[in-house]
Design a protein around this motif. Structure first.
Motif, PDB file in Angstrom:
ATOM      1  N   LEU A  91       0.861  -1.087  -0.011  1.00 46.86           N
ATOM      2  CA  LEU A  91      -0.044  -0.023  -0.058  1.00 46.86           C
ATOM      3  C   LEU A  91       0.877   1.221   0.042  1.00 46.86           C
ATOM      4  O   LEU A  91       0.548   2.273  -0.718  1.00 46.86           O
ATOM      5  CB  LEU A  91      -0.864  -0.052   1.196  1.00 46.86           C
ATOM      6  N   GLY A  92       1.727   1.310   0.752  1.00 46.72           N
ATOM      7  CA  GLY A  92       2.906   2.489   0.883  1.00 46.72           C
ATOM      8  C   GLY A  92       3.499   2.552  -0.491  1.00 46.72           C
ATOM      9  O   GLY A  92       3.442   3.649  -1.036  1.00 46.72           O
ATOM     10  N   HIS A  93       4.117   1.348  -1.068  1.00 47.80           N
ATOM     11  CA  HIS A  93       4.393   1.650  -2.483  1.00 47.80           C
ATOM     12  C   HIS A  93       3.452   2.099  -3.465  1.00 47.80           C
ATOM     13  O   HIS A  93       3.923   2.952  -4.315  1.00 47.80           O
ATOM     14  CB  HIS A  93       5.044   0.334  -2.789  1.00 47.80           C
ATOM     15  N   ALA A  94       2.434   1.486  -3.355  1.00 47.35           N
ATOM     16  CA  ALA A  94       1.499   1.857  -4.530  1.00 47.35           C
ATOM     17  C   ALA A  94       0.921   3.419  -4.325  1.00 47.35           C
ATOM     18  O   ALA A  94       0.768   4.147  -5.234  1.00 47.35           O
ATOM     19  CB  ALA A  94       0.078   1.032  -4.125  1.00 47.35           C
ATOM     20  N   LEU A  95       0.862   3.963  -3.049  1.00 47.69           N
ATOM     21  CA  LEU A  95       0.688   5.318  -2.582  1.00 47.69           C
ATOM     22  C   LEU A  95       1.821   6.257  -3.343  1.00 47.69           C
ATOM     23  O   LEU A  95       1.356   7.346  -4.025  1.00 47.69           O
ATOM     24  CB  LEU A  95       0.546   5.462  -1.216  1.00 47.69           C
ATOM     25  N   VAL A  96       2.742   5.724  -3.225  1.00 47.63           N
ATOM     26  CA  VAL A  96       4.109   6.616  -4.153  1.00 47.63           C
ATOM     27  C   VAL A  96       3.950   6.400  -5.816  1.00 47.63           C
ATOM     28  O   VAL A  96       3.986   7.732  -6.214  1.00 47.63           O
ATOM     29  CB  VAL A  96       5.271   6.005  -3.638  1.00 47.63           C
ATOM     30  N   TYR A  97       3.690   5.388  -6.012  1.00 49.18           N
ATOM     31  CA  TYR A  97       3.671   5.176  -7.611  1.00 49.18           C
ATOM     32  C   TYR A  97       2.353   5.954  -8.104  1.00 49.18           C
ATOM     33  O   TYR A  97       2.589   6.466  -9.168  1.00 49.18           O
ATOM     34  CB  TYR A  97       3.764   3.717  -7.930  1.00 49.18           C
ATOM     35  N   ARG A 135      14.872  -8.213  -0.060  1.00 57.93           N
ATOM     36  CA  ARG A 135      15.843  -7.348  -0.144  1.00 57.93           C
ATOM     37  C   ARG A 135      15.737  -6.414  -1.310  1.00 57.93           C
ATOM     38  O   ARG A 135      16.009  -4.984  -1.510  1.00 57.93           O
ATOM     39  CB  ARG A 135      17.391  -7.488   0.106  1.00 57.93           C
ATOM     40  N   THR A 136      15.327  -7.323  -2.295  1.00 59.07           N
ATOM     41  CA  THR A 136      15.178  -6.603  -3.932  1.00 59.07           C
ATOM     42  C   THR A 136      13.989  -5.620  -3.783  1.00 59.07           C
ATOM     43  O   THR A 136      13.945  -4.489  -4.068  1.00 59.07           O
ATOM     44  CB  THR A 136      15.039  -7.752  -4.953  1.00 59.07           C
ATOM     45  N   PHE A 137      12.833  -6.119  -3.261  1.00 52.14           N
ATOM     46  CA  PHE A 137      11.927  -5.269  -2.991  1.00 52.14           C
ATOM     47  C   PHE A 137      12.141  -3.778  -2.268  1.00 52.14           C
ATOM     48  O   PHE A 137      11.695  -2.723  -2.559  1.00 52.14           O
ATOM     49  CB  PHE A 137      10.692  -5.906  -2.509  1.00 52.14           C
ATOM     50  N   ALA A 138      12.690  -4.260  -1.225  1.00 55.50           N
ATOM     51  CA  ALA A 138      12.853  -3.122  -0.336  1.00 55.50           C
ATOM     52  C   ALA A 138      13.815  -1.840  -0.979  1.00 55.50           C
ATOM     53  O   ALA A 138      13.895  -0.921  -0.801  1.00 55.50           O
ATOM     54  CB  ALA A 138      14.037  -3.408   1.014  1.00 55.50           C
ATOM     55  N   VAL A 173      11.892  -0.157  -3.788  1.00 57.89           N
ATOM     56  CA  VAL A 173      10.703   0.889  -3.199  1.00 57.89           C
ATOM     57  C   VAL A 173      11.622   2.099  -2.724  1.00 57.89           C
ATOM     58  O   VAL A 173      11.647   3.247  -2.864  1.00 57.89           O
ATOM     59  CB  VAL A 173      10.106   0.368  -2.035  1.00 57.89           C
ATOM     60  N   ALA A 174      12.685   1.766  -2.123  1.00 57.16           N
ATOM     61  CA  ALA A 174      13.649   2.938  -1.728  1.00 57.16           C
ATOM     62  C   ALA A 174      14.208   3.722  -2.847  1.00 57.16           C
ATOM     63  O   ALA A 174      14.248   4.907  -2.604  1.00 57.16           O
ATOM     64  CB  ALA A 174      14.933   2.454  -0.718  1.00 57.16           C
ATOM     65  N   VAL A 175      14.443   3.075  -3.825  1.00 55.68           N
ATOM     66  CA  VAL A 175      14.915   3.995  -4.973  1.00 55.68           C
ATOM     67  C   VAL A 175      13.762   4.700  -5.513  1.00 55.68           C
ATOM     68  O   VAL A 175      13.942   6.064  -6.039  1.00 55.68           O
ATOM     69  CB  VAL A 175      15.634   2.939  -6.311  1.00 55.68           C
ATOM     70  N   MET A 176      12.767   4.300  -5.743  1.00 47.58           N
ATOM     71  CA  MET A 176      11.526   4.845  -6.084  1.00 47.58           C
ATOM     72  C   MET A 176      11.168   6.125  -5.223  1.00 47.58           C
ATOM     73  O   MET A 176      10.948   7.034  -5.660  1.00 47.58           O
ATOM     74  CB  MET A 176      10.253   3.945  -6.372  1.00 47.58           C
ATOM     75  N   GLY A 177      11.321   5.940  -3.893  1.00 47.28           N
ATOM     76  CA  GLY A 177      11.140   7.043  -3.119  1.00 47.28           C
ATOM     77  C   GLY A 177      11.960   8.000  -3.115  1.00 47.28           C
ATOM     78  O   GLY A 177      11.729   9.315  -3.137  1.00 47.28           O
ATOM     79  N   LEU A 178      13.358   7.688  -3.651  1.00 49.51           N
ATOM     80  CA  LEU A 178      14.229   8.848  -3.834  1.00 49.51           C
ATOM     81  C   LEU A 178      14.108   9.529  -4.994  1.00 49.51           C
ATOM     82  O   LEU A 178      13.983  10.631  -4.812  1.00 49.51           O
ATOM     83  CB  LEU A 178      15.668   8.088  -3.824  1.00 49.51           C
ATOM     84  N   GLY A 179      13.687   8.731  -6.093  1.00 50.49           N
ATOM     85  CA  GLY A 179      13.349   9.414  -7.404  1.00 50.49           C
ATOM     86  C   GLY A 179      12.075  10.597  -7.082  1.00 50.49           C
ATOM     87  O   GLY A 179      12.031  11.596  -7.686  1.00 50.49           O
ATOM     88  N   PHE A 180      11.053  10.312  -6.339  1.00 50.55           N
ATOM     89  CA  PHE A 180      10.056  11.169  -6.162  1.00 50.55           C
ATOM     90  C   PHE A 180      10.562  12.240  -5.111  1.00 50.55           C
ATOM     91  O   PHE A 180       9.731  13.411  -5.274  1.00 50.55           O
ATOM     92  CB  PHE A 180       8.788  10.295  -5.339  1.00 50.55           C
ATOM     93  N   ALA A 181      11.154  11.983  -4.012  1.00 52.51           N
ATOM     94  CA  ALA A 181      11.711  13.161  -3.279  1.00 52.51           C
ATOM     95  C   ALA A 181      12.546  14.214  -4.025  1.00 52.51           C
ATOM     96  O   ALA A 181      12.599  15.461  -4.024  1.00 52.51           O
ATOM     97  CB  ALA A 181      12.808  12.567  -2.008  1.00 52.51           C
ATOM     98  N   VAL A 220      15.289   8.026 -12.285  1.00 52.66           N
ATOM     99  CA  VAL A 220      15.694   7.334 -10.985  1.00 52.66           C
ATOM    100  C   VAL A 220      14.470   6.241 -10.472  1.00 52.66           C
ATOM    101  O   VAL A 220      14.453   5.314 -10.077  1.00 52.66           O
ATOM    102  CB  VAL A 220      15.928   8.365 -10.028  1.00 52.66           C
ATOM    103  N   TRP A 221      13.006   7.086 -10.411  1.00 52.95           N
ATOM    104  CA  TRP A 221      11.971   6.109 -10.001  1.00 52.95           C
ATOM    105  C   TRP A 221      11.780   5.068 -10.939  1.00 52.95           C
ATOM    106  O   TRP A 221      11.145   4.007 -10.636  1.00 52.95           O
ATOM    107  CB  TRP A 221      10.983   7.006  -9.548  1.00 52.95           C
ATOM    108  N   THR A 222      12.058   5.063 -12.255  1.00 57.29           N
ATOM    109  CA  THR A 222      11.803   3.841 -13.166  1.00 57.29           C
ATOM    110  C   THR A 222      12.816   2.964 -12.689  1.00 57.29           C
ATOM    111  O   THR A 222      12.375   1.708 -12.970  1.00 57.29           O
ATOM    112  CB  THR A 222      11.803   4.352 -14.531  1.00 57.29           C
ATOM    113  N   ALA A 223      14.047   3.295 -12.555  1.00 59.93           N
ATOM    114  CA  ALA A 223      15.068   2.040 -12.093  1.00 59.93           C
ATOM    115  C   ALA A 223      14.325   1.466 -10.776  1.00 59.93           C
ATOM    116  O   ALA A 223      14.421   0.136 -10.933  1.00 59.93           O
ATOM    117  CB  ALA A 223      16.210   2.843 -11.495  1.00 59.93           C
ATOM    118  N   GLY A 224      13.680   2.094  -9.919  1.00 54.62           N
ATOM    119  CA  GLY A 224      13.246   1.372  -8.817  1.00 54.62           C
ATOM    120  C   GLY A 224      11.993   0.634  -9.122  1.00 54.62           C
ATOM    121  O   GLY A 224      11.794  -0.689  -8.615  1.00 54.62           O
ATOM    122  N   GLU A 225      11.143   0.974 -10.004  1.00 52.74           N
ATOM    123  CA  GLU A 225      10.153   0.216 -10.520  1.00 52.74           C
ATOM    124  C   GLU A 225      10.591  -0.917 -11.198  1.00 52.74           C
ATOM    125  O   GLU A 225       9.961  -1.979 -11.218  1.00 52.74           O
ATOM    126  CB  GLU A 225       9.420   1.258 -11.713  1.00 52.74           C
TER     127      GLU A 225
END
Length: 407
Positions: free
Chosen positions: A233-239, A290-293, A296-304, A321-326
């Protein structure tokens, strides 16, 4: 109706060619599912242009269009839970094919509805059935593909969805200029093709129901699955901000033109289509939690980083950046759900997973709108924080997920 046993223990890893590591070794029914998904996404033209259709073709006010989209969201919230039950009770193939046929009918009903009550009814029906295929598709992959290959299989489905969507969006924009009715018919036909392909080429894989099979209560008592759903849910809220507040922020605050925004966003699809199949097999061999984490962290960084965007090139950097996380995340969630779910409840587990995404689609604008009014930094730093918390939550779940994957 005959069913096949497809669950197999993982085989020892073998040395494979690069091409084989990307697409080899998956069963033929999976490729039928993949092909149907691609055709369906090639024809996905209605939903991305719904707002334009409602205001320009049907002459609805912005408030009325917002009401219609809200009704669509309400249907979507119910759809995943309903689809989860149907997937486990009547079967994966029947649920997927039936959902696609119902979507085709709903598409045409919406396309020919001219009054607000009729449009509201058609949009609710469309929201209810358009994603019914997702739990069934997720369960089919889990049934058909060995645990070791599931991340790669789910990653390939993700790639096919994005490839089809990119082409469908481009074609849909041009067809809309000729008349919106074209969009409804092409979307409906692609749904029928998907349904027919799955019905003819994909076997039913639903395990025989157990007397003590249980229902959603079993899912909700599974603490690992509940924790993973909150992380998702947190990941989806960001995306979801990519479809809600990101276009608004870039055009209204940064003052990019729609063309500039569209050009930058095209990078997302290009990177996924070019890069994701190259790294899918490698990522699939990494630890899932670890891969998922990491993703998600890279996506969060991209949005920040979006808080500092002032130009098209700056937006392109953050999108990269956030596409790399995706891409990192792509094949992991489905594999985790498949590992957590008992075989006879994979539909319900997938339905709860899908519900998190539907809920995020409803909550994202409700959360993002007020934050954007406070300022871009309030919105994008909050999204970065949500991504970081979700990543930490996934790391905390890691030991439990690994134990379940080992059983």
């Amino acid at each position: 109706m005959s069913r096949i046993a497809v669950e197999k223990p993982s085989d020892p890893p073998e040395k494979r060619s690069f091409v084989h590591s990307m697409v080899g070794g998956l069963p033929r029914p999976f490729w039928a599912l993949w092909g149907g998904t691609l055709v369906n996404r090639l024809g996905t033209m209605v939903v991305p242009f719904t707002g334009v259709y409602l205001t320009q073709s049907r002459g609805l006010s912005l408030a009325a269009a917002g009401l219609v989209m809200g009704v669509y969201g309400a249907g979507s919230l119910l759809s995943q839970l309903l689809a989860g039950v149907l997937t486990d009770r009547i079967g994966r193939r029947a649920t997927l094919s039936g959902g696609m046929l119902a979507t085709a009918v709903s598409m045409l009903a919406l396309g020919y509805s001219s009054t607000l009550p009729a449009i509201l009814a058609a949009m609710f029906a469309l929201g209810l059935v358009i994603d019914v295929y997702r739990p069934a598709s997720n369960a089919l992959v889990a049934d058909l593909v060995s645990p070791a290959e599931r991340p790669r299989a789910y990653g390939l489905l993700f790639w096919g969805i994005n490839l089809g969507y990119a082409v469908g969006m481009t074609t849909g924009g041009r067809l809309a200029e000729l008349g919106f009715v074209w969009l409804f018919w092409i979307d409906a036909i692609s749904c029928v093709v998907f349904a027919a392909l799955v019905w003819r080429a994909v076997p039913e894989t639903r395990p025989e129901a157990k007397k003590s099979a249980g229902g959603f209560g079993v899912v909700l008592r599974d603490r690992v699955m509940v924790g993973f759903t909150l992380v998702v849910l947190g990941h989806a809220l960001v995306y979801a901000q990519t479809m809600t507040m990101l276009p608004v922020a870039m055009t209204e605050v940064v003052k990019l033109s729609p063309g500039q925004f569209g050009l930058a966003m095209a990078l997302n699809g290009v990177l996924i289509v070019l890069v994701q199949p190259l790294v899918s097999a490698w990522l699939g061999r990494r630890d899932a939690a670890r891969t998922f984490a990491t993703g998600v962290a890279v996506m969060g960084l991209g949005f920040a980083m979006t808080a500092y965007v002032t130009s098209t090139s700056g937006l392109a950097v953050t999108i990269g950046v956030w596409t790399a996380g995706e891409i990192i995340v792509a094949g992991v969630p489905g594999a985790v759900v498949a590992a957590l779910a008992p075989a006879h409840l994979r539909g319900r587990y997938s339905g709860v997973f899908g519900f998190a995404w539907s809920l995020a689609a409803v909550l994202a604008p409700l959360l993002g709108g007020p934050l954007l009014e406070l300022g871009p930094k309030a919105l994008w730093f909050t999204m970065g924080g949500v991504g970081a918390v979700s990543a930490l939550g996934m790391l905390a779940l890691g030991p439990a997920v690994r134990r379940r994957q080992a059983t």
